[in-house]
Write an enzyme that holds these catalytic residues in place. Structure first.
Site, short mmCIF file in Angstrom:
data_model
loop_
_atom_site.label_atom_id
_atom_site.label_comp_id
_atom_site.label_asym_id
_atom_site.label_seq_id
_atom_site.Cartn_x
_atom_site.Cartn_y
_atom_site.Cartn_z
N TYR A 66 -5.97 -10.97 -6.73
CA TYR A 66 -5.86 -9.63 -6.17
C TYR A 66 -7.16 -8.88 -6.42
O TYR A 66 -7.46 -8.51 -7.55
CB TYR A 66 -4.69 -8.87 -6.78
CG TYR A 66 -3.33 -9.45 -6.52
CD1 TYR A 66 -3.11 -10.39 -5.51
CD2 TYR A 66 -2.22 -9.06 -7.27
CE1 TYR A 66 -1.86 -10.92 -5.27
CE2 TYR A 66 -0.96 -9.57 -7.03
CZ TYR A 66 -0.79 -10.51 -6.04
OH TYR A 66 0.47 -11.02 -5.82
N PHE A 215 7.51 -8.81 -1.40
CA PHE A 215 7.74 -7.99 -0.21
C PHE A 215 9.22 -7.54 -0.14
O PHE A 215 9.87 -7.69 0.90
CB PHE A 215 7.35 -8.73 1.06
CG PHE A 215 5.88 -8.98 1.21
CD1 PHE A 215 4.96 -8.25 0.48
CD2 PHE A 215 5.40 -9.94 2.09
CE1 PHE A 215 3.58 -8.47 0.60
CE2 PHE A 215 4.03 -10.16 2.23
CZ PHE A 215 3.13 -9.43 1.49
N PRO A 216 9.75 -6.99 -1.24
CA PRO A 216 11.16 -6.58 -1.23
C PRO A 216 11.45 -5.45 -0.24
O PRO A 216 12.60 -5.22 0.11
CB PRO A 216 11.41 -6.13 -2.68
CG PRO A 216 10.06 -5.71 -3.17
CD PRO A 216 9.10 -6.67 -2.52
N LEU A 217 10.37 -4.75 0.17
CA LEU A 217 10.53 -3.66 1.14
C LEU A 217 9.86 -3.99 2.47
O LEU A 217 9.61 -3.10 3.28
CB LEU A 217 9.97 -2.36 0.56
CG LEU A 217 10.65 -1.87 -0.73
CD1 LEU A 217 9.95 -0.64 -1.28
CD2 LEU A 217 12.12 -1.59 -0.47
N GLY A 218 9.55 -5.27 2.68
CA GLY A 218 8.97 -5.70 3.94
C GLY A 218 7.49 -5.95 3.91
O GLY A 218 6.93 -6.45 4.89
N PRO A 222 6.87 -2.47 6.77
CA PRO A 222 8.03 -1.94 6.03
C PRO A 222 9.33 -2.08 6.81
O PRO A 222 9.36 -2.01 8.04
CB PRO A 222 7.65 -0.48 5.81
CG PRO A 222 6.16 -0.45 5.85
CD PRO A 222 5.78 -1.49 6.86
#
Length: 267
Positions: A66, A215-218, A222
């Site tokens: 990252y 990516f729990p929220l997309g 999103p």
């Protein structure tokens, strides 16, 4: 800095011998645009990580890729020396190119270098948990992980890694990893709109292994859903809060690592 908080949503989970809050923090968004280069607001990035720990979060997810190296260096600057309760999870198996791509880097020499790079950038003598990232930017890809995973097992035996996991993996690769050495987590894409791992989530719960959805929220796109918005309106909550709450309720072995670069958004 605080000790583990039972007041955070979801309580706690045990990764091997490491106790973590089920609500964790993903550091990827602390780097610059498209996870390349430094953040626009360095002091703000440092403040977010300190706030996360002050709120009781004890699980931070990162990678030396990252930035590259940016988020690990920020974590070290913000939090080192680390509280005993804090556990930093990193991943190896991919690097960055000049175009911002994520080319695989899973040869034994690549993995050894990445483990040592993570140790150096985080200021650690041993990494709590290392996930082997498989597949590519398009998602999991079939194929044996044996050579790469066995390399990490060797580094574990040398005392450089406490626990192992896999990321972006197929169910068959998870089974293959388990046949080589114990794993404590699987980190795959999963959220309200992408439930392809339903059977794997349940299987891992039976085995006492954590499932950590990235990516729990997309992610970069999103989540958007009229049903999600309707539930959020009824509960007087935000759609994203409802999406995270759904994951916590989906299975007790799901650990969250949503990310943000804002302390207000974090709270």
């Amino acid at each position: 800095m605080s000790t583990p908080s039972l007041s955070l949503p979801g309580g706690i989970w045990t990764l091997g011998d490491l106790t973590v809050t089920r609500f964790g923090y993903g550091a990827m968004q602390l780097a610059g645009p498209w996870v390349m280069g430094p953040p626009a607001d360095r002091e703000g990035a440092l403040a977010v990580m300190r706030e996360a720990v002050d709120l009781g979060i004890t699980h931070i997810d990162t990678s030396d890729a990252y930035g590259p190296r940016v988020t690990n260096e920020l974590i070290r600057e913000a939090l080192h020396p680390y509280p005993e309760s804090l556990h930093i999870v990193t991943k190896v198996g991919a690097t960055r190119d000049d175009q911002g791509g994520w080319p695989p880097a899973r040869r034994p020499e690549d993995l050894r270098r990445q483990v040592h790079d993570n140790l150096k950038s985080l200021g650690l003598d041993v990494l709590d948990l290392v996930n082997l990232r498989l597949g590519n930017a398009e998602g999991p890809q079939s194929g044996s992980l044996a050579e790469a995973f066995e390399t990490l097992v060797e580094l574990q035996q040398q005392g450089l890694i406490r626990h192992l996991g896999v990321s972006n993996a197929t169910a068959e690769q998870v089974t293959e990893a388990q046949s080589i050495a114990p794993i404590v987590c699987v980190q795959n894409m999963y959220n309200l709109a992408h439930r392809h791992d339903d059977k794997l989530v349940d299987r891992l719960a039976t085995d006492g292994i954590a499932y950590v959805p990235f990516f729990p929220l997309g992610g970069f796109t999103p989540l958007q859903s009229s049903a999600l918005s309707a539930v959020a309106a009824r509960l007087e909550a935000t759609p994203m809060s409802v999406a995270l709450a759904w994951l916590l309720r989906r299975s007790p072995n799901i650990l969250l690592i949503p990310g943000t670069s804002s302390t207000a958004h974090l709270r």
